[in-house]
Design a protein around this motif. Structure first.
Motif, PDB file in Angstrom:
ATOM      1  N   MET A 242      48.844 -35.014 -30.917  1.00 12.34           N
ATOM      2  CA  MET A 242      48.362 -36.276 -29.763  1.00 12.34           C
ATOM      3  C   MET A 242      47.185 -35.537 -29.371  1.00 12.34           C
ATOM      4  SD  MET A 242      49.735 -37.393 -26.319  1.00 12.34           S
ATOM      5  CE  MET A 242      49.704 -35.264 -24.967  1.00 12.34           C
TER       6      MET A 242
ATOM      7  N   ASP B 246      54.548 -36.771 -26.132  1.00 13.05           N
ATOM      8  CA  ASP B 246      55.139 -36.056 -26.772  1.00 13.05           C
ATOM      9  C   ASP B 246      56.562 -36.051 -27.726  1.00 13.05           C
ATOM     10  OD1 ASP B 246      52.973 -34.211 -26.486  1.00 13.05           O
ATOM     11  OD2 ASP B 246      54.109 -33.549 -24.642  1.00 13.05           O
TER      12      ASP B 246
ATOM     13  N   ASP C 240      51.489 -39.732 -32.137  1.00 13.58           N
ATOM     14  CA  ASP C 240      51.113 -39.144 -32.722  1.00 13.58           C
ATOM     15  C   ASP C 240      49.207 -39.456 -32.221  1.00 13.58           C
ATOM     16  OD1 ASP C 240      52.841 -37.371 -33.270  1.00 13.58           O
ATOM     17  OD2 ASP C 240      53.907 -37.967 -35.296  1.00 13.58           O
TER      18      ASP C 240
ATOM     19  N   GLN D 218      52.094 -30.681 -21.365  1.00 22.39           N
ATOM     20  CA  GLN D 218      51.967 -30.690 -22.831  1.00 22.39           C
ATOM     21  C   GLN D 218      52.415 -29.152 -23.151  1.00 22.39           C
ATOM     22  OE1 GLN D 218      48.300 -31.551 -24.840  1.00 22.39           O
ATOM     23  NE2 GLN D 218      49.484 -32.172 -25.584  1.00 22.39           N
TER      24      GLN D 218
ATOM     25  N   GLU E 257      55.715 -27.385 -25.281  1.00 22.99           N
ATOM     26  CA  GLU E 257      56.355 -26.607 -26.452  1.00 22.99           C
ATOM     27  C   GLU E 257      57.115 -26.016 -26.294  1.00 22.99           C
ATOM     28  OE1 GLU E 257      55.127 -26.870 -29.489  1.00 22.99           O
ATOM     29  OE2 GLU E 257      53.311 -29.325 -29.113  1.00 22.99           O
TER      30      GLU E 257
END
Length: 231
Positions: free
Chosen positions: A1, A190, A194, A217, A221
């Motif tokens: 992103m 997320d 993309d 983010q 992750e």
């Protein structure tokens, strides 16, 4: 992103966007900016940010020359065109499709327009969409389900997202000043998107918005369920 700021194509504004931590921006255009497309291009190319998208001025179909100039600017910068929804309605898409634009483009969903309307007027006919989360929030009580549906079913048609906070009657708000669950939106994006997310908050709020999205983010992750959630 890819996370983008938003500013006009003016040297000071472009420099300020870079200082806030952005590498890319969406250009907010007024008609005066398009009196010289070459000057706009020069300002962006001399700055420390790239233009990933350009937002058409607040013009109607009667002022098509500004839509064509926006297209010229987008081609020169290799940027995506967002058709502003203020004066252009989704019922105008048949006429707008005759403009023979060269750049990639999408129609911004108008404030309060439902998924059903978008599906029949923009997506099913095969047009591109610039998905404005706040505008969709104003239309759909279950806005998170609506966002996920659009991203999963029509993700290939969504050129970018606009993200800010909103109440049912006012958008353009700083994160935390409205009723949108920004964290939940970030998690959906997320998982399913993309492309580029443009932070459509006021300039003074953009640094904080960038930090918020970046934090979400990082959390995503690190989540042990990320691989499952992404399926």
């Amino acid at each position: 992103m890819l996370i983008a700021g938003k500013c006009p194509p003016e040297p000071d504004a472009l420099a300020a966007a870079a200082d806030r931590g952005f590498e890319v921006v969406e250009l907010y255009l007024e008609k005066d900016h398009l009196e010289s497309v070459a000057e706009c291009v020069a300002h962006v190319e001399a700055s420390d940010v790239a233009a990933v998208s350009v937002h058409t001025p607040h013009v109607s179909l009667a002022e098509k020359e500004y839509l064509h100039r926006t297209d010229q600017l987008a081609v020169a910068l290799d940027a995506f065109v967002v058709f502003h929804s203020g004066h252009l309605n989704h019922v105008d898409t048949p006429e707008l499709e005759t403009l023979d634009l060269t750049a990639a483009y999408g129609y911004e969903n108008k404030t309060g327009v439902s998924v059903r309307h978008l599906r029949h007027m923009v997506l099913k006919p095969g047009h591109g969409l610039a998905l404005d989360v706040a505008h969709l929030f104003m239309a759909e009580a279950d806005y998170l389900t609506a966002i996920e549906y659009l991203l999963t079913e029509y993700g290939d048609r969504i050129g970018l997202l606009h993200l800010c906070d909103s109440t049912p009657v006012q958008d353009g708000l700083a994160f935390g000043a409205g009723d949108i669950d920004i964290g939940a939106v970030c998690r959906l994006v997320d998982r399913h998107f993309d492309g580029t997310v443009v932070l459509e908050v006021m300039p003074d709020d953009q640094r904080a918005a960038l930090e918020t999205v970046t934090e979400h983010q990082a959390e995503f992750e690190l989540s042990p369920t990320r691989s499952v959630a992404g399926n």
